[in-house]
Design a protein around this motif. Structure first.
Motif, PDB file in Angstrom:
ATOM      1  N   TRP A 149       0.822  -1.202   0.000  1.00  0.00           N
ATOM      2  CA  TRP A 149       0.000   0.000   0.000  1.00  0.00           C
ATOM      3  C   TRP A 149       0.863   1.263   0.000  1.00  0.00           C
ATOM      4  O   TRP A 149       0.462   2.289  -0.557  1.00  0.00           O
ATOM      5  N   GLY A 150       2.057   1.196   0.593  1.00  0.00           N
ATOM      6  CA  GLY A 150       2.980   2.322   0.511  1.00  0.00           C
ATOM      7  C   GLY A 150       3.458   2.541  -0.909  1.00  0.00           C
ATOM      8  O   GLY A 150       3.550   3.677  -1.389  1.00  0.00           O
ATOM      9  N   TRP A 151       3.750   1.451  -1.588  1.00  0.00           N
ATOM     10  CA  TRP A 151       4.147   1.508  -3.001  1.00  0.00           C
ATOM     11  C   TRP A 151       2.993   2.023  -3.851  1.00  0.00           C
ATOM     12  O   TRP A 151       3.187   2.842  -4.752  1.00  0.00           O
ATOM     13  N   MET A 152       1.776   1.570  -3.548  1.00  0.00           N
ATOM     14  CA  MET A 152       0.600   2.020  -4.281  1.00  0.00           C
ATOM     15  C   MET A 152       0.367   3.516  -4.069  1.00  0.00           C
ATOM     16  O   MET A 152       0.037   4.252  -5.013  1.00  0.00           O
ATOM     17  N   GLU A 153       0.530   3.984  -2.854  1.00  0.00           N
ATOM     18  CA  GLU A 153       0.361   5.409  -2.575  1.00  0.00           C
ATOM     19  C   GLU A 153       1.368   6.238  -3.362  1.00  0.00           C
ATOM     20  O   GLU A 153       1.033   7.291  -3.919  1.00  0.00           O
ATOM     21  N   TYR A 154       2.592   5.773  -3.407  1.00  0.00           N
ATOM     22  CA  TYR A 154       3.623   6.487  -4.155  1.00  0.00           C
ATOM     23  C   TYR A 154       3.245   6.598  -5.631  1.00  0.00           C
ATOM     24  O   TYR A 154       3.343   7.671  -6.239  1.00  0.00           O
ATOM     25  N   ARG A 155       2.785   5.497  -6.219  1.00  0.00           N
ATOM     26  CA  ARG A 155       2.361   5.512  -7.619  1.00  0.00           C
ATOM     27  C   ARG A 155       1.167   6.434  -7.821  1.00  0.00           C
ATOM     28  O   ARG A 155       1.073   7.147  -8.832  1.00  0.00           O
ATOM     29  N   LEU A 156       0.258   6.428  -6.870  1.00  0.00           N
ATOM     30  CA  LEU A 156      -0.948   7.249  -6.949  1.00  0.00           C
ATOM     31  C   LEU A 156      -0.591   8.738  -6.950  1.00  0.00           C
ATOM     32  O   LEU A 156      -1.083   9.508  -7.779  1.00  0.00           O
TER      33      LEU A 156
END
Length: 224
Positions: free
Chosen positions: A81-88
């Motif tokens: 989810w941290g990686w997803m937030e960064y992409r977002l």
């Protein structure tokens, strides 16, 4: 994006691990191989003993990083989810029109994930399959309230809150922005699962994706 991800350090709640696995070669190996092994045999059959045999290390060495396999799964989910937030954030930061920003955000959180090759010890495509099947197991426990107080799900909630903010930009009068945002994130995982395992109760398939469904749903919902 790959170049930026090379220098990315996902911040994980320190209470989830005993020793930061990113701090050593063995720790990174534990993360890399646990993802592959959980995907192969399932979380129920996954044990630190089996992981130790796979990486050629003692079971006790894994306990120096994680006190239980539940905490290891929490770590993997938090990283995802941290990686997803960064992409977002990276994908929407230069978009000013609210609906276009929302469409891009929905695409990011619902699309099929491929390995980006930037994080060498983490295969995001395989990790995504684990999240689809296993993520709710981190929530549906008797300890969820206490773990929530400890901040274990903070990064997951940040992803949803970013969607909430964009939804409210699109339609400030819409009363259910929180429910809609959480339904997009959680529901897309479920739709991916149904597509792979219970095909007769979803319209999602190779040509009609989870992303297509949520883009259609959100645009019609907020337009009304």
């Amino acid at each position: 994006m790959d170049k930026l991800l090379l220098s990315l350090k996902i911040q994980i709640n320190e209470k989830i691990f005993v020793k930061d696995p990113e701090s050593s070669i063995l720790g990174k190996k534990i993360i890399e191989e646990s993802i592959i092994l959980i995907d192969e045999i399932g979380f129920e059959d996954f044990t630190f003993k089996k992981l130790g045999e796979r990486i050629g290390s003692n079971e006790s060495s894994i306990y120096r990083y994680f006190e239980s396999k539940h905490k290891l799964l929490l770590y993997l989910c938090s990283w995802y989810w941290g990686w997803m937030e960064y992409r977002l954030v990276l994908s929407t930061s230069n978009i000013n029109e609210p609906m276009e920003k929302l469409k891009r955000a929905i695409t990011i959180v619902t699309e099929k994930i491929e390995d980006d090759s930037a994080t060498l010890h983490i295969n995001e495509g395989i990790l995504n399959r684990i999240i689809i099947v296993q993520f709710t197991k981190t929530l549906l426990t008797k300890e969820v309230d206490e773990e929530n107080k400890e901040g274990f799900f903070l990064v997951y909630k940040r992803v949803i809150n970013r969607l909430i903010d964009i939804i409210q930009e699109v339609n400030p009068e819409y009363l259910f922005a929180k429910s809609l945002a959480s339904s997009i994130v959680e529901g897309s995982l479920h739709q991916h699962f149904l597509k792979d395992h219970l095909k007769t109760i979803t319209n999602c398939n190779k040509t009609s994706t989870s992303t297509d469904f949520y883009l259609d749903l959100v645009q019609k919902t907020l337009r009304n």
